[in-house]
Design an enzyme around this catalytic site. Structure first.
Site, PDB file in Angstrom:
ATOM      1  N   ASP A  69       1.456  -7.229   6.568  1.00 37.63           N
ATOM      2  CA  ASP A  69       2.592  -7.058   7.306  1.00 37.63           C
ATOM      3  C   ASP A  69       3.159  -5.719   7.479  1.00 37.63           C
ATOM      4  O   ASP A  69       3.393  -5.203   6.450  1.00 37.63           O
ATOM      5  CB  ASP A  69       3.864  -7.922   6.647  1.00 37.63           C
ATOM      6  CG  ASP A  69       3.537  -9.442   6.804  1.00 37.63           C
ATOM      7  OD1 ASP A  69       2.842  -9.868   7.679  1.00 37.63           O
ATOM      8  OD2 ASP A  69       3.739 -10.117   5.709  1.00 37.63           O
ATOM      9  N   GLY A  76      -4.456   7.254   1.394  1.00 39.98           N
ATOM     10  CA  GLY A  76      -4.469   5.875   2.003  1.00 39.98           C
ATOM     11  C   GLY A  76      -5.629   5.171   2.478  1.00 39.98           C
ATOM     12  O   GLY A  76      -5.810   4.153   2.294  1.00 39.98           O
ATOM     13  N   GLY A 103      -5.741  11.649   3.055  1.00 37.86           N
ATOM     14  CA  GLY A 103      -6.917  10.651   2.934  1.00 37.86           C
ATOM     15  C   GLY A 103      -6.882   9.827   1.950  1.00 37.86           C
ATOM     16  O   GLY A 103      -7.629   9.008   1.727  1.00 37.86           O
ATOM     17  N   VAL A 162       1.274   5.776  -1.386  1.00 38.23           N
ATOM     18  CA  VAL A 162       0.685   6.856  -1.807  1.00 38.23           C
ATOM     19  C   VAL A 162       1.659   7.793  -2.259  1.00 38.23           C
ATOM     20  O   VAL A 162       2.841   7.845  -1.501  1.00 38.23           O
ATOM     21  CB  VAL A 162      -0.054   7.576  -0.669  1.00 38.23           C
ATOM     22  CG1 VAL A 162      -0.683   8.978  -1.194  1.00 38.23           C
ATOM     23  CG2 VAL A 162      -1.324   6.773  -0.170  1.00 38.23           C
ATOM     24  N   LEU A 167       0.796  -1.246  -0.063  1.00 42.27           N
ATOM     25  CA  LEU A 167      -0.126   0.034  -0.078  1.00 42.27           C
ATOM     26  C   LEU A 167       0.852   1.314   0.004  1.00 42.27           C
ATOM     27  O   LEU A 167       1.885   1.344   0.749  1.00 42.27           O
ATOM     28  CB  LEU A 167      -0.794  -0.067   1.315  1.00 42.27           C
ATOM     29  CG  LEU A 167      -1.594   1.346   1.532  1.00 42.27           C
ATOM     30  CD1 LEU A 167      -2.801   1.312   0.620  1.00 42.27           C
ATOM     31  CD2 LEU A 167      -2.166   1.311   3.043  1.00 42.27           C
ATOM     32  N   TYR A 183      -2.352   1.209  10.448  1.00 39.70           N
ATOM     33  CA  TYR A 183      -3.253   0.164  10.536  1.00 39.70           C
ATOM     34  C   TYR A 183      -4.232   0.129  11.562  1.00 39.70           C
ATOM     35  O   TYR A 183      -5.530  -0.316  11.478  1.00 39.70           O
ATOM     36  CB  TYR A 183      -2.700  -1.070   9.978  1.00 39.70           C
ATOM     37  CG  TYR A 183      -2.311  -1.040   8.550  1.00 39.70           C
ATOM     38  CD1 TYR A 183      -2.976  -1.083   7.344  1.00 39.70           C
ATOM     39  CD2 TYR A 183      -0.630  -1.139   8.341  1.00 39.70           C
ATOM     40  CE1 TYR A 183      -2.278  -0.952   6.145  1.00 39.70           C
ATOM     41  CE2 TYR A 183      -0.355  -1.197   7.016  1.00 39.70           C
ATOM     42  CZ  TYR A 183      -0.997  -1.032   6.096  1.00 39.70           C
ATOM     43  OH  TYR A 183      -0.481  -1.096   4.686  1.00 39.70           O
ATOM     44  N   PHE A 192      -7.609   1.226  11.585  1.00 39.67           N
ATOM     45  CA  PHE A 192      -8.829   0.990  10.978  1.00 39.67           C
ATOM     46  C   PHE A 192      -9.558  -0.384  11.479  1.00 39.67           C
ATOM     47  O   PHE A 192      -9.956  -1.040  11.130  1.00 39.67           O
ATOM     48  CB  PHE A 192      -8.365   0.830   9.493  1.00 39.67           C
ATOM     49  CG  PHE A 192      -7.706   2.003   8.768  1.00 39.67           C
ATOM     50  CD1 PHE A 192      -8.838   2.641   8.188  1.00 39.67           C
ATOM     51  CD2 PHE A 192      -6.418   2.159   8.491  1.00 39.67           C
ATOM     52  CE1 PHE A 192      -8.632   4.056   7.594  1.00 39.67           C
ATOM     53  CE2 PHE A 192      -6.174   3.458   8.125  1.00 39.67           C
ATOM     54  CZ  PHE A 192      -6.987   4.361   7.348  1.00 39.67           C
TER      55      PHE A 192
END
Ligand SMILES: CC(C)(COP(=O)(O)OP(=O)(O)OC[C@H]1O[C@@H](n2cnc3c(N)ncnc32)[C@H](O)[C@@H]1OP(=O)(O)O)[C@@H](O)C(=O)NCCC(=O)NCCS
Length: 170
Positions: free
Chosen positions: A130, A104, A102, A94, A92, A140, A143
Protein backbone atom coordinates in the site's frame (compact mmCIF):
# COMPACT_ATOMS: atom_id res chain seq x y z
CA UNK A 1 29.82 -4.79 3.88
CA UNK A 2 26.03 -4.65 4.20
CA UNK A 3 24.00 -7.53 5.58
CA UNK A 4 20.27 -8.22 5.93
CA UNK A 5 19.34 -9.65 9.34
CA UNK A 6 16.14 -10.53 11.15
CA UNK A 7 15.41 -7.69 13.60
CA UNK A 8 16.87 -8.57 17.03
CA UNK A 9 17.70 -6.94 20.38
CA UNK A 10 21.26 -6.31 19.13
CA UNK A 11 19.96 -3.69 16.65
CA UNK A 12 19.75 -0.01 17.58
CA UNK A 13 16.03 0.60 17.01
CA UNK A 14 16.00 3.87 18.99
CA UNK A 15 18.62 5.50 16.78
CA UNK A 16 16.72 4.91 13.54
CA UNK A 17 15.14 7.91 11.78
CA UNK A 18 13.69 7.70 8.26
CA UNK A 19 11.78 10.99 8.55
CA UNK A 20 8.42 9.26 9.03
CA UNK A 21 7.42 9.00 12.71
CA UNK A 22 4.88 6.16 12.20
CA UNK A 23 7.59 4.06 10.53
CA UNK A 24 10.18 4.94 13.24
CA UNK A 25 7.67 4.00 15.95
CA UNK A 26 6.75 0.76 14.23
CA UNK A 27 10.41 -0.28 14.30
CA UNK A 28 10.92 0.83 17.91
CA UNK A 29 7.72 -0.43 19.51
CA UNK A 30 5.85 -2.89 17.32
CA UNK A 31 8.09 -4.85 14.96
CA UNK A 32 9.50 -7.33 17.50
CA UNK A 33 6.11 -7.93 19.11
CA UNK A 34 4.64 -8.61 15.68
CA UNK A 35 7.42 -11.10 14.96
CA UNK A 36 6.85 -12.92 18.28
CA UNK A 37 3.12 -13.18 17.57
CA UNK A 38 3.55 -14.30 13.97
CA UNK A 39 1.94 -11.16 12.55
CA UNK A 40 4.89 -10.06 10.42
CA UNK A 41 8.66 -10.34 10.16
CA UNK A 42 11.01 -7.36 10.04
CA UNK A 43 14.42 -7.48 8.42
CA UNK A 44 17.09 -4.82 8.83
CA UNK A 45 20.06 -3.80 6.75
CA UNK A 46 23.18 -3.25 8.85
CA UNK A 47 26.87 -2.89 8.40
CA UNK A 48 28.28 -6.35 9.09
CA UNK A 49 31.30 -4.97 10.95
CA UNK A 50 29.28 -2.66 13.26
CA UNK A 51 29.39 -3.31 17.01
CA UNK A 52 26.14 -3.88 18.95
CA UNK A 53 23.83 -2.07 19.21
CA UNK A 54 24.14 -2.10 15.44
CA UNK A 55 22.87 1.04 13.66
CA UNK A 56 19.97 0.22 11.32
CA UNK A 57 20.45 1.55 7.79
CA UNK A 58 17.02 0.46 6.57
CA UNK A 59 14.31 -2.10 7.18
CA UNK A 60 11.32 -3.85 5.67
CA UNK A 61 8.46 -5.91 7.08
CA UNK A 62 6.62 -8.70 5.34
CA UNK A 63 3.57 -10.81 6.15
CA UNK A 64 1.42 -13.42 4.48
CA UNK A 65 -1.79 -11.99 3.06
CA UNK A 66 -4.94 -13.20 1.39
CA UNK A 67 -6.63 -11.30 -1.40
CA UNK A 68 -9.66 -11.66 -3.64
CA UNK A 69 -8.56 -12.28 -7.21
CA UNK A 70 -11.41 -10.01 -8.39
CA UNK A 71 -9.46 -7.05 -6.97
CA UNK A 72 -6.67 -7.66 -9.52
CA UNK A 73 -6.73 -6.52 -13.14
CA UNK A 74 -8.69 -8.87 -15.46
CA UNK A 75 -5.41 -9.93 -17.05
CA UNK A 76 -3.88 -10.91 -13.68
CA UNK A 77 -7.08 -12.49 -12.32
CA UNK A 78 -7.39 -14.85 -15.29
CA UNK A 79 -7.55 -18.53 -14.24
CA UNK A 80 -7.10 -17.74 -10.53
CA UNK A 81 -9.45 -19.04 -7.81
CA UNK A 82 -11.49 -16.48 -5.86
CA UNK A 83 -9.15 -16.34 -2.85
CA UNK A 84 -5.42 -16.27 -3.39
CA UNK A 85 -2.40 -15.77 -1.16
CA UNK A 86 0.51 -13.39 -1.46
CA UNK A 87 3.08 -11.55 0.62
CA UNK A 88 2.51 -7.99 1.81
CA UNK A 89 5.42 -5.61 2.05
CA UNK A 90 3.97 -3.81 5.05
CA UNK A 91 6.81 -1.35 5.58
CA UNK A 92 9.93 -0.17 3.83
CA UNK A 93 12.16 2.60 5.14
CA UNK A 94 15.70 3.90 4.86
CA UNK A 95 17.48 6.08 7.45
CA UNK A 96 17.54 9.74 6.36
CA UNK A 97 21.33 9.83 6.10
CA UNK A 98 21.29 6.86 3.70
CA UNK A 99 18.37 7.85 1.43
CA UNK A 100 18.86 8.18 -2.33
CA UNK A 101 21.88 5.85 -2.31
CA UNK A 102 20.16 2.75 -3.66
CA UNK A 103 19.43 1.21 -0.22
CA UNK A 104 15.66 1.14 -0.87
CA UNK A 105 16.33 -0.92 -3.96
CA UNK A 106 18.58 -3.34 -2.03
CA UNK A 107 15.78 -3.81 0.54
CA UNK A 108 13.15 -4.30 -2.14
CA UNK A 109 15.26 -6.97 -3.88
CA UNK A 110 15.73 -8.67 -0.48
CA UNK A 111 11.95 -8.59 0.06
CA UNK A 112 11.52 -10.21 -3.37
CA UNK A 113 13.97 -12.92 -2.23
CA UNK A 114 11.85 -13.52 0.89
CA UNK A 115 8.76 -13.80 -1.32
CA UNK A 116 10.47 -16.41 -3.53
CA UNK A 117 11.31 -18.53 -0.46
CA UNK A 118 7.63 -18.53 0.50
CA UNK A 119 6.57 -19.08 -3.13
CA UNK A 120 8.85 -22.14 -3.35
CA UNK A 121 7.42 -23.54 -0.11
CA UNK A 122 3.73 -22.67 -0.15
CA UNK A 123 2.95 -20.65 -3.30
CA UNK A 124 1.71 -17.07 -3.52
CA UNK A 125 0.94 -14.84 -6.50
CA UNK A 126 3.24 -11.93 -5.72
CA UNK A 127 4.11 -9.00 -3.49
CA UNK A 128 1.53 -6.42 -2.39
CA UNK A 129 2.16 -2.96 -1.05
CA UNK A 130 0.00 0.00 0.00
CA UNK A 131 1.75 3.16 -1.17
CA UNK A 132 1.07 6.00 1.27
CA UNK A 133 0.88 8.68 -1.45
CA UNK A 134 1.53 9.37 -5.15
CA UNK A 135 5.23 10.05 -4.58
CA UNK A 136 5.72 6.67 -2.92
CA UNK A 137 3.66 5.06 -5.70
CA UNK A 138 6.08 6.53 -8.25
CA UNK A 139 8.94 4.99 -6.26
CA UNK A 140 7.37 1.51 -6.56
CA UNK A 141 6.31 2.03 -10.21
CA UNK A 142 9.93 1.89 -11.35
CA UNK A 143 10.16 -1.72 -10.10
CA UNK A 144 7.14 -2.88 -12.12
CA UNK A 145 4.41 -2.74 -9.46
CA UNK A 146 0.92 -2.65 -11.00
CA UNK A 147 -1.91 -0.56 -9.49
CA UNK A 148 -5.04 -2.44 -8.44
CA UNK A 149 -8.13 -1.28 -10.40
CA UNK A 150 -10.08 -0.43 -7.21
CA UNK A 151 -7.36 1.73 -5.64
CA UNK A 152 -4.35 3.08 -7.50
CA UNK A 153 -2.29 3.23 -4.29
CA UNK A 154 -2.68 -0.53 -3.74
CA UNK A 155 0.12 -2.09 -5.73
CA UNK A 156 0.91 -5.60 -6.90
CA UNK A 157 4.17 -7.11 -8.15
CA UNK A 158 3.43 -10.44 -9.90
CA UNK A 159 5.62 -13.49 -9.35
CA UNK A 160 6.83 -13.40 -12.98
CA UNK A 161 8.14 -9.84 -12.59
CA UNK A 162 9.87 -10.84 -9.34
CA UNK A 163 11.53 -13.87 -10.93
CA UNK A 164 12.75 -11.75 -13.86
CA UNK A 165 14.04 -8.98 -11.55
CA UNK A 166 15.95 -11.48 -9.40
CA UNK A 167 17.39 -13.16 -12.49
CA UNK A 168 18.60 -9.80 -13.80
CA UNK A 169 20.04 -9.02 -10.37
CA UNK A 170 21.99 -12.27 -9.86
C1 LIG B 1 11.03 5.70 -0.06
C2 LIG B 1 12.37 5.17 0.40
C3 LIG B 1 12.18 3.78 1.02
C4 LIG B 1 13.30 5.06 -0.82
O1 LIG B 1 14.54 4.53 -0.43
P1 LIG B 1 15.91 5.16 -0.98
O2 LIG B 1 17.02 4.29 -0.51
O3 LIG B 1 15.97 6.59 -0.61
O4 LIG B 1 15.68 5.03 -2.54
P2 LIG B 1 16.69 4.53 -3.68
O5 LIG B 1 18.02 5.17 -3.46
O6 LIG B 1 16.62 3.05 -3.77
O7 LIG B 1 15.96 5.21 -4.91
C5 LIG B 1 16.26 4.95 -6.21
C6 LIG B 1 15.46 5.91 -7.07
O8 LIG B 1 14.10 5.93 -6.66
C7 LIG B 1 13.58 7.26 -6.80
N1 LIG B 1 13.15 7.71 -5.48
C8 LIG B 1 13.82 7.66 -4.30
N2 LIG B 1 13.04 8.09 -3.29
C9 LIG B 1 11.87 8.40 -3.84
C10 LIG B 1 10.67 8.90 -3.31
N3 LIG B 1 10.51 9.15 -2.01
N4 LIG B 1 9.66 9.09 -4.17
C11 LIG B 1 9.80 8.83 -5.49
N5 LIG B 1 10.92 8.37 -6.04
C12 LIG B 1 11.93 8.16 -5.24
C13 LIG B 1 14.64 8.11 -7.38
O9 LIG B 1 14.50 8.08 -8.79
C14 LIG B 1 15.89 7.37 -6.99
O10 LIG B 1 16.91 7.63 -7.86
P3 LIG B 1 17.73 9.04 -7.76
O11 LIG B 1 18.22 9.15 -6.35
O12 LIG B 1 18.82 8.81 -8.76
O13 LIG B 1 16.79 10.12 -8.12
C15 LIG B 1 13.06 6.13 1.43
O14 LIG B 1 13.22 7.39 0.83
C16 LIG B 1 12.30 6.28 2.75
O15 LIG B 1 12.53 5.51 3.67
N6 LIG B 1 11.42 7.30 2.86
C17 LIG B 1 10.70 7.55 4.09
C18 LIG B 1 9.75 6.43 4.44
C19 LIG B 1 8.79 6.09 3.32
O16 LIG B 1 8.20 6.97 2.71
N7 LIG B 1 8.63 4.75 3.07
C20 LIG B 1 7.70 4.22 2.07
C21 LIG B 1 6.65 3.46 2.79
S1 LIG B 1 5.19 3.14 1.83
Amino acid sequence: MHKIELLAKTHDRDGFDCGSEPLNLFLKLTARQHAERGISRTFVLVNEAAAAPKPIIGFFSVNICQIKSESLTAQEAKKLPRDVAGVRLGRLAVAKTYQRQGIGKILLVAAMGKFIKIFNTAGGIGLFVDAKDQETKRYYDQFGFIAMPSNELELFLPVKTIQEALKAHS
